[in-house]
Write an enzyme that holds these catalytic residues in place. Structure first.
Site, PDB file in Angstrom:
ATOM      1  N   ALA A 110       1.069  -0.982  -0.112  1.00 44.21           N
ATOM      2  CA  ALA A 110      -0.213  -0.200   0.299  1.00 44.21           C
ATOM      3  C   ALA A 110       0.825   1.107   0.211  1.00 44.21           C
ATOM      4  O   ALA A 110       1.650   1.223   0.281  1.00 44.21           O
ATOM      5  CB  ALA A 110      -1.121  -0.335   1.189  1.00 44.21           C
ATOM      6  N   LYS A 111       0.104   2.516  -0.534  1.00 49.02           N
ATOM      7  CA  LYS A 111       1.391   3.826   0.210  1.00 49.02           C
ATOM      8  C   LYS A 111       0.312   5.077  -0.128  1.00 49.02           C
ATOM      9  O   LYS A 111      -1.443   4.509  -0.109  1.00 49.02           O
ATOM     10  CB  LYS A 111       1.767   4.126  -1.919  1.00 49.02           C
ATOM     11  CG  LYS A 111       3.393   5.178  -0.660  1.00 49.02           C
ATOM     12  CD  LYS A 111       4.106   4.070   0.321  1.00 49.02           C
ATOM     13  CE  LYS A 111       5.374   5.296  -0.436  1.00 49.02           C
ATOM     14  NZ  LYS A 111       6.653   4.234   0.147  1.00 49.02           N
ATOM     15  N   GLY A 112       0.234   5.919   1.080  1.00 52.26           N
ATOM     16  CA  GLY A 112      -0.078   6.780   0.877  1.00 52.26           C
ATOM     17  C   GLY A 112       0.244   8.100   0.744  1.00 52.26           C
ATOM     18  O   GLY A 112       1.890   8.508   0.463  1.00 52.26           O
ATOM     19  N   ASP A 151       7.100   7.814   5.519  1.00 52.11           N
ATOM     20  CA  ASP A 151       8.129   8.060   3.569  1.00 52.11           C
ATOM     21  C   ASP A 151       9.038   9.736   3.834  1.00 52.11           C
ATOM     22  O   ASP A 151       8.572  10.157   5.031  1.00 52.11           O
ATOM     23  CB  ASP A 151       7.025   7.456   2.905  1.00 52.11           C
ATOM     24  CG  ASP A 151       7.685   7.317   1.192  1.00 52.11           C
ATOM     25  OD1 ASP A 151       7.923   8.462   1.025  1.00 52.11           O
ATOM     26  OD2 ASP A 151       7.957   5.782   1.172  1.00 52.11           O
TER      27      ASP A 151
END
Length: 421
Positions: A110-112, A151
């Site tokens: 996943a990534k946001g 991140d």
């Protein structure tokens, strides 16, 4: 060689997709599974109102993309940056799926991201934005669903706010909802240095594989954030010579080796690497073309493209950042016989230790830093050897081997689980 415009070449989603397609073809992947794995399973876009310090209200756009949950909960960072886009978050989410599979940990990708400039926002504004972003995604997050991490533009403090917001909604403390937290909130020892440490381990393994000595091995690092500075520090401790550091605001060069602990101290005091007296100033872009044994791009995507790949003079390219090399650059580097340690292997130390943090949170028992590091070293060494063996067996380069190994593992699980209807 492909002919693409620079915009097409540097679109991270297109880059990820073309490598996926190439590897899937090599694997003779089942067409149905190919379609399933090529797309993210869920993409969320939220528009979040935030009360600013001056009394005004600003609306920020945030994303969360869950690419795959076949092998376990989704896992991936959250970045705060002005140029965050859905394509970038999509690509990073799928890279996370492949990364977790390469090191064989039970997570999907996943990534946001939130489009903002964190450097121009106060702590209060960042906290309010983070809490609202978390609240908007609350039913999609959780230790069994999706576990964010820091991140670019986010850190331990951001994770503490997310954990607190989530815990408030759940009416209980849930520290396994995020990783990369402060240690006294259930963070893991060794997490902060983990990505840099993983890079240092795969560099060691690459030298062994190529029969090169550590002594006299010259390293240039692009990016001196968490990943670059820890990699430089650990490599210097192991006896590598760090001859160049490139940052967004300038570069440093010293053919006899830069004193990394002194540079870290200087950066703490001055807030920049420039003005460091024990190395000469160098052009940050030109540094990438200096002769060295190992080049570590540890900043952002697309720093090595068709425009500069032919000028690289490194023997080993060890990718600390996600997607630093475009597909066309890959072809140029293959002709130059550069040994590439691809991002989905090289920088997987971070997510591996995030996995350790999640495990420790869930059992409520914490390991010593030595135990964390030992486990990380073992996984990185094993994964490096897996990728090299796969490359040899299938006569492909390291990057395609890493993708094939990862896709094979995810496809196998997807097939075993079957399609729920």
């Amino acid at each position: 060689m492909q002919t693409l415009t620079l915009e097409q070449e540097t679109n991270p989603w297109e880059a990820q997709a073309s490598r996926f397609d190439f590897a899937a073809k090599k694997l003779n992947l089942d067409q149905g599974i190919w379609k399933v794995l090529r797309q993210p399973s869920r993409e969320l876009i939220v528009h979040i109102p935030v009360g600013m310090d001056d009394g005004s209200i600003e609306v920020f756009t945030g994303y969360r993309v869950q690419h795959s949950v076949a092998r376990g909960p989704a896992k991936g960072g959250i970045r705060y940056a002005p140029d965050v886009s859905l394509d970038e978050v999509r690509a990073l989410a799928s890279w996370m799926t492949w990364k977790c599979a390469v090191v064989n940990i039970p997570f999907g990708g996943a990534k946001g991201g939130v489009i903002c400039n964190p450097k121009k926002m106060s702590q209060g504004e960042l906290e309010r934005m983070t809490r609202r972003y978390t609240a908007e995604l609350i039913e999609f997050l959780g230790p069994e669903k999706d576990v964010p991490a820091p991140d670019m533009g986010t850190d331990e403090q951001t994770m503490a706010w997310i954990m607190d917001t989530y815990s408030m909604h759940m009416r209980q403390t849930v520290n396994a909802v995020v990783t990369g937290k402060p240690i006294n909130l259930g963070g893991s020892r060794g997490r902060r240095e983990a990505t840099g440490r993983g890079l240092s381990v795969v560099c060691d393994e690459a030298l062994k594989h190529l029969g090169m000595p550590i002594e006299g091995c010259r390293v240039i690092v692009q990016g001196f954030g968490n990943v670059g500075s820890n990699a430089a520090k650990l490599l210097a401790e192991k006896g590598y010579t760090i001859i160049g550091i490139a940052e967004y605001d300038g570069g440093l060069y010293n053919p006899n080796g830069i004193n990394i602990p002194a540079l870290i101290e200087h950066r703490k005091r001055a807030g920049t690497i420039t003005g460091f007296t024990e190395a000469e100033a160098a052009d940050k872009n030109e540094l990438l073309h200096y002769a060295c044994e190992i080049l570590i791009p540890a900043a952002t995507e697309n720093v090595i493209t068709s425009k500069n790949a032919d000028r690289l003079r490194c023997r080993i390219l060890c990718e600390g950042a996600n997607g630093p090399t475009t597909t066309i650059a890959d072809e140029i580097l293959a002709d130059k016989r550069v040994f590439i340690i691809p991002d989905i292997l090289a920088n997987a130390g971070g997510v591996t230790t995030s996995y350790f943090e999640w495990v420790q949170d869930r059992m409520g028992y914490f390991w010593t830093e030595a135990e964390v590091n030992q486990r990380l070293d073992n996984i990185m060494t094993e994964s490096f050897n897996d990728v090299i063996a796969y490359a040899k067996t299938h006569s492909v380069n390291n990057r395609i081997a890493a993708y094939m190994l990862a896709i094979d593992r995810v496809a196998y699980t997807t097939k075993q689980r079957g399609i729920y209807a």
